[in-house]
Design a protein around this motif. Sequence first.
Motif, PDB file in Angstrom:
ATOM      1  N   LEU A  88       0.833  -1.207   0.000  1.00  0.00           N
ATOM      2  CA  LEU A  88       0.000   0.000   0.000  1.00  0.00           C
ATOM      3  C   LEU A  88       0.863   1.250   0.000  1.00  0.00           C
ATOM      4  O   LEU A  88       0.598   2.203  -0.736  1.00  0.00           O
ATOM      5  N   PHE A  89       1.909   1.264   0.821  1.00  0.00           N
ATOM      6  CA  PHE A  89       2.791   2.430   0.887  1.00  0.00           C
ATOM      7  C   PHE A  89       3.445   2.678  -0.468  1.00  0.00           C
ATOM      8  O   PHE A  89       3.500   3.819  -0.935  1.00  0.00           O
ATOM      9  N   GLU A  90       3.948   1.640  -1.096  1.00  0.00           N
ATOM     10  CA  GLU A  90       4.587   1.800  -2.397  1.00  0.00           C
ATOM     11  C   GLU A  90       3.595   2.308  -3.443  1.00  0.00           C
ATOM     12  O   GLU A  90       3.931   3.144  -4.286  1.00  0.00           O
ATOM     13  N   GLN A  91       2.363   1.821  -3.378  1.00  0.00           N
ATOM     14  CA  GLN A  91       1.333   2.282  -4.317  1.00  0.00           C
ATOM     15  C   GLN A  91       1.026   3.759  -4.078  1.00  0.00           C
ATOM     16  O   GLN A  91       0.873   4.528  -5.022  1.00  0.00           O
ATOM     17  N   VAL A  92       0.938   4.167  -2.811  1.00  0.00           N
ATOM     18  CA  VAL A  92       0.694   5.573  -2.474  1.00  0.00           C
ATOM     19  C   VAL A  92       1.846   6.429  -2.990  1.00  0.00           C
ATOM     20  O   VAL A  92       1.625   7.493  -3.572  1.00  0.00           O
ATOM     21  N   ARG A  93       3.059   5.981  -2.774  1.00  0.00           N
ATOM     22  CA  ARG A  93       4.226   6.727  -3.248  1.00  0.00           C
ATOM     23  C   ARG A  93       4.174   6.886  -4.766  1.00  0.00           C
ATOM     24  O   ARG A  93       4.409   7.979  -5.305  1.00  0.00           O
TER      25      ARG A  93
ATOM     26  N   GLY B 237      -3.423  16.802  24.376  1.00  0.00           N
ATOM     27  CA  GLY B 237      -2.118  16.652  24.993  1.00  0.00           C
ATOM     28  C   GLY B 237      -1.226  15.596  24.358  1.00  0.00           C
ATOM     29  O   GLY B 237      -0.059  15.473  24.720  1.00  0.00           O
ATOM     30  N   ARG B 238      -1.740  14.847  23.414  1.00  0.00           N
ATOM     31  CA  ARG B 238      -0.945  13.795  22.774  1.00  0.00           C
ATOM     32  C   ARG B 238      -0.265  14.351  21.529  1.00  0.00           C
ATOM     33  O   ARG B 238      -0.883  15.039  20.719  1.00  0.00           O
ATOM     34  N   GLU B 239       1.008  14.036  21.379  1.00  0.00           N
ATOM     35  CA  GLU B 239       1.740  14.431  20.186  1.00  0.00           C
ATOM     36  C   GLU B 239       2.078  13.201  19.359  1.00  0.00           C
ATOM     37  O   GLU B 239       2.328  12.128  19.903  1.00  0.00           O
ATOM     38  N   LEU B 240       2.082  13.387  18.063  1.00  0.00           N
ATOM     39  CA  LEU B 240       2.370  12.309  17.120  1.00  0.00           C
ATOM     40  C   LEU B 240       3.624  12.643  16.327  1.00  0.00           C
ATOM     41  O   LEU B 240       3.880  13.815  16.034  1.00  0.00           O
ATOM     42  N   PRO B 241       4.393  11.633  15.950  1.00  0.00           N
ATOM     43  CA  PRO B 241       5.532  11.883  15.070  1.00  0.00           C
ATOM     44  C   PRO B 241       5.042  12.455  13.733  1.00  0.00           C
ATOM     45  O   PRO B 241       4.084  11.957  13.144  1.00  0.00           O
ATOM     46  N   LEU B 242       5.695  13.515  13.281  1.00  0.00           N
ATOM     47  CA  LEU B 242       5.425  14.082  11.960  1.00  0.00           C
ATOM     48  C   LEU B 242       6.554  13.650  11.053  1.00  0.00           C
ATOM     49  O   LEU B 242       7.736  13.964  11.300  1.00  0.00           O
ATOM     50  N   LEU B 243       6.197  12.913  10.024  1.00  0.00           N
ATOM     51  CA  LEU B 243       7.166  12.339   9.102  1.00  0.00           C
ATOM     52  C   LEU B 243       6.983  12.932   7.717  1.00  0.00           C
ATOM     53  O   LEU B 243       5.897  13.419   7.378  1.00  0.00           O
TER      54      LEU B 243
ATOM     55  N   TYR C 260       7.181   3.349   8.914  1.00  0.00           N
ATOM     56  CA  TYR C 260       7.348   4.447   7.957  1.00  0.00           C
ATOM     57  C   TYR C 260       8.818   4.825   7.777  1.00  0.00           C
ATOM     58  O   TYR C 260       9.249   5.129   6.654  1.00  0.00           O
ATOM     59  N   LEU C 261       9.584   4.799   8.853  1.00  0.00           N
ATOM     60  CA  LEU C 261      11.018   5.078   8.727  1.00  0.00           C
ATOM     61  C   LEU C 261      11.688   4.032   7.844  1.00  0.00           C
ATOM     62  O   LEU C 261      12.532   4.365   7.004  1.00  0.00           O
ATOM     63  N   ALA C 262      11.309   2.782   7.996  1.00  0.00           N
ATOM     64  CA  ALA C 262      11.856   1.712   7.158  1.00  0.00           C
ATOM     65  C   ALA C 262      11.459   1.889   5.693  1.00  0.00           C
ATOM     66  O   ALA C 262      12.178   1.446   4.798  1.00  0.00           O
ATOM     67  N   MET C 263      10.339   2.557   5.462  1.00  0.00           N
ATOM     68  CA  MET C 263       9.879   2.799   4.094  1.00  0.00           C
ATOM     69  C   MET C 263      10.505   4.057   3.487  1.00  0.00           C
ATOM     70  O   MET C 263      10.212   4.413   2.360  1.00  0.00           O
ATOM     71  N   GLY C 264      11.371   4.734   4.247  1.00  0.00           N
ATOM     72  CA  GLY C 264      12.084   5.886   3.710  1.00  0.00           C
ATOM     73  C   GLY C 264      11.613   7.234   4.220  1.00  0.00           C
ATOM     74  O   GLY C 264      12.165   8.272   3.828  1.00  0.00           O
ATOM     75  N   ALA C 265      10.615   7.262   5.081  1.00  0.00           N
ATOM     76  CA  ALA C 265      10.181   8.528   5.658  1.00  0.00           C
ATOM     77  C   ALA C 265      11.239   9.028   6.636  1.00  0.00           C
ATOM     78  O   ALA C 265      12.035   8.254   7.164  1.00  0.00           O
ATOM     79  N   VAL C 266      11.227  10.323   6.876  1.00  0.00           N
ATOM     80  CA  VAL C 266      12.145  10.969   7.808  1.00  0.00           C
ATOM     81  C   VAL C 266      11.313  11.767   8.809  1.00  0.00           C
ATOM     82  O   VAL C 266      10.364  12.452   8.419  1.00  0.00           O
TER      83      VAL C 266
END
Length: 149
Positions: free
Chosen positions: A91-96, A137-143, A119-125
């Motif tokens: 799915l990630f590759e198709q989205v890319r 109050g919850r924070e999420l990683p922004l990639l 996501y990091l393994a898929m090349g996101a930073v």
Amino acid sequence: MRIRSARPGEAGLLTGIALRAKAYWGYDEAFMAACREELTLDAAALERASVAEDGARVVGFAVLTGAPPSGELDMLFVEPDRIGHGIGRALFEQVRDRARAAGLRRFTIDADPNAEPFYLAMGAVRIGSTVSDSIPGRELPLLEVDLAP
């Protein structure tokens, strides 16, 4: 397995996958109730969704939004019993590929902390963090995924 566009009438089915996949990480009922609305697909999300099918069974989906030069991976969920079988990667590759074809130069992901390693393994930073829309109050990683050649 094949990936296709979502069909009218699949919003409930895909919402169910999103809820089951989120609950996979051990979140309690209160947490799940707080993010139910955010995980519910509406007509606009359904129009942008790519669906992974294994035989006749829908096993995952992804939703990409945006317009050049940037977009956002709004959702990517896989049925819990199929996590680790390559569906998320497909799915990630198709989205890319779709993002590149649409002329996007990058897309961002507000990732669940449990999904960040994928996501990091898929090349996101990781480029920062963002505030959760559902949990105060919850924070999420922004990639970010850079699509430049």
